[in-house]
Design a protein around this motif. Structure first.
Motif, short mmCIF file in Angstrom:
data_model
loop_
_atom_site.label_atom_id
_atom_site.label_comp_id
_atom_site.label_asym_id
_atom_site.label_seq_id
_atom_site.Cartn_x
_atom_site.Cartn_y
_atom_site.Cartn_z
N ARG A 1 -9.73 5.00 7.86
CA ARG A 1 -10.79 5.89 7.39
C ARG A 1 -12.14 5.20 7.34
N SER A 2 -12.14 3.94 6.95
CA SER A 2 -13.40 3.19 6.91
C SER A 2 -14.00 3.04 8.31
N ILE A 3 -13.16 2.81 9.30
CA ILE A 3 -13.65 2.65 10.67
C ILE A 3 -14.20 3.97 11.20
N ARG B 1 -22.16 6.37 18.41
CA ARG B 1 -22.14 6.03 19.83
C ARG B 1 -22.51 4.56 20.09
N PRO B 2 -23.53 3.98 19.44
CA PRO B 2 -23.87 2.57 19.74
C PRO B 2 -22.77 1.58 19.39
N ASN B 3 -22.09 1.78 18.27
CA ASN B 3 -21.07 0.81 17.87
C ASN B 3 -19.66 1.30 18.13
N SER B 4 -19.50 2.22 19.05
CA SER B 4 -18.17 2.81 19.28
C SER B 4 -17.20 1.80 19.87
N TYR C 1 -13.87 0.85 17.97
CA TYR C 1 -12.63 1.23 18.64
C TYR C 1 -11.68 0.04 18.75
N GLY C 2 -12.22 -1.15 19.02
CA GLY C 2 -11.37 -2.34 19.05
C GLY C 2 -10.70 -2.60 17.72
N ARG C 3 -11.42 -2.39 16.62
CA ARG C 3 -10.82 -2.57 15.30
C ARG C 3 -9.75 -1.52 15.04
N LEU C 4 -10.01 -0.28 15.46
CA LEU C 4 -9.03 0.78 15.25
C LEU C 4 -7.75 0.50 16.02
N CYS D 1 -15.39 11.49 19.63
CA CYS D 1 -14.00 11.47 19.14
C CYS D 1 -13.02 11.82 20.25
N ALA D 2 -13.41 12.71 21.15
CA ALA D 2 -12.53 13.03 22.28
C ALA D 2 -12.36 11.81 23.19
N ASP D 3 -13.44 11.06 23.43
CA ASP D 3 -13.32 9.83 24.23
C ASP D 3 -12.43 8.81 23.54
N VAL D 4 -12.56 8.69 22.22
CA VAL D 4 -11.73 7.75 21.47
C VAL D 4 -10.26 8.15 21.58
#
Length: 389
Positions: A71-73, A79-82, A86-89, A126-129
């Protein structure tokens, strides 16, 4: 707050030495009474019984701590820090113990869906993720199918739960009922936008296009038809192609939309929205892409007969200025744009034309400062004609 009285201490010979530290058991307190050893030790006993402070997540289980990290992630996702987030997720899902990994993956699907539907500006991100996460989970730990299944289950259950309009509760006032309807509409709108983006990216089967459209057409409420238009605009021209195998079934969807637009009780705003989608498909042989302008012909600018002054014409009860022939200095030209949408309490077409705090009017005047803009008709609160109606 106690006052300690210095008393001389007795020496070995029984005499008292001045300036020596007195015995604590014999020292009087502020009221002159002797203080016992028990009363002196009481504060120490109280301080030792206080609980040791701990951090907020010390008592949480491993699964709850991982869920908090997810949830924190997602709350920080932009978009800039995606890429970093994403790597952390992905690391949270991969580093989780294998026994609880499936439940965590399903929880990630639920939280991602909640983020996309509650913050519609992040639907594309979110769709890209989701697409990246499914592929990477399948490659690293083989849980891509579980993630896809959990995401689809959440989309379908949320869609069916918000498909039927909420019933007005008797104990709620009008403002609370409107707020409940807006929350209901926002949830359904975020759902179809996310599903449409997932369909465009190939994460969901194209056959689900007709599952969503059939459900909305069966309800055929004004809100459902509006959501249907947004859903078709979201998928754009990705499916409305002659080589697609479901194009014939898509033609039936548009035919049902055309018949639904002829309902007498349907608000004019919804009819125009449906007509926009139908006209664009007819002229361009595909649906409008998100953000693309409608294909309906722009409003025709024509001279307003009411602008021609006459001796009997009045403005707010006053005589109008003398008429000026066209082409002469001082002549004024007037253009009228017909909106074509009826004013109602729910849509508030006049407020939407003016914009928040008059923003849209100010933007026009900033581009063309030498013009005057007025809104006339029902809802404008402007009284016209000799009857001042």
């Amino acid at each position: 707050g106690r006052r300690w009285l210095c008393a001389p201490k007795a020496s070995a010979s029984g005499n008292l030495r001045a300036g020596s530290a007195p015995d604590a058991a014999l020292l009087p307190n502020a009221r002159g009474k002797a203080m016992s050893d028990h009363s002196k030790a009481a504060p120490a006993a109280l301080s030792s019984s206080r609980p040791t402070p701990k951090w907020a997540g010390a008592n949480l289980s491993e699964a709850d701590r991982n869920l908090r990290r997810v949830r924190s992630i997602l709350n920080k996702l932009t978009r800039p820090n995606s890429d970093i987030l994403y790597g952390r997720l992905l690391a949270v899902c991969v580093e989780c113990p294998s026994a609880s990994r499936e439940s965590l993956v399903e929880a990630v699907a639920r939280e991602t869906f909640s983020t996309a539907t509650s913050q519609r500006l992040l639907v594309d991100l979110c769709a890209d993720v989701c697409v990246r996460l499914q592929a990477d989970l399948e490659t690293t730990c083989g849980f891509g199918v579980q993630f896809k299944r959990g995401l689809f289950t959440e989309c379908r259950e949320n869609f069916l739960r918000h498909l039927t309009p909420p019933t007005a509760a008797i104990e709620l006032d009008a403002e609370a009922q409107n707020e409940e309807r807006e929350e209901h509409r926002a949830a359904l709108l975020g759902n179809v936008m996310l599903v449409g983006n997932l369909l465009k990216r190939g994460m969901l089967s194209s056959a689900l296009v007709f599952y969503w459209t059939d459900q909305l057409l069966q309800v055929s409420s004004p809100m459902a038809l509006e959501i249907l238009c947004i859903f078709l605009e979201t998928i754009g021209g990705s499916f409305d192609k002659s080589e697609w195998k479901g194009v014939a079934q898509l033609d039936e969807v548009f035919a049902r939309m055309r018949s639904a637009a002829r309902k007498a009780k349907l608000p004019a705003r919804i009819r125009f929205r449906i007509q926009d989608v139908l006209d664009h498909r007819k002229q361009h042989s595909s649906l409008p892409q998100p953000g693309q302008a409608s294909a309906r012909s722009p409003p025709v600018a024509r001279q307003d007969p009411s602008c021609a002054s006459s001796p009997s014409a009045t403005i707010r009860g006053k005589e109008a200025p003398p008429a000026v022939e066209a082409g002469q200095p001082g002549a004024k030209r007037c253009c009228r744009y017909l909106v074509g949408i009826e004013q109602d309490e729910e849509y508030q077409v006049c407020k939407r034309l003016i914009g928040p705090k008059g923003k849209y009017m100010k933007d026009i005047l900033a581009e063309v400062p030498d013009v005057k803009i007025r809104i006339r008709g029902r809802g404008s609160r402007y009284l016209e004609g000799p009857e001042q109606e």
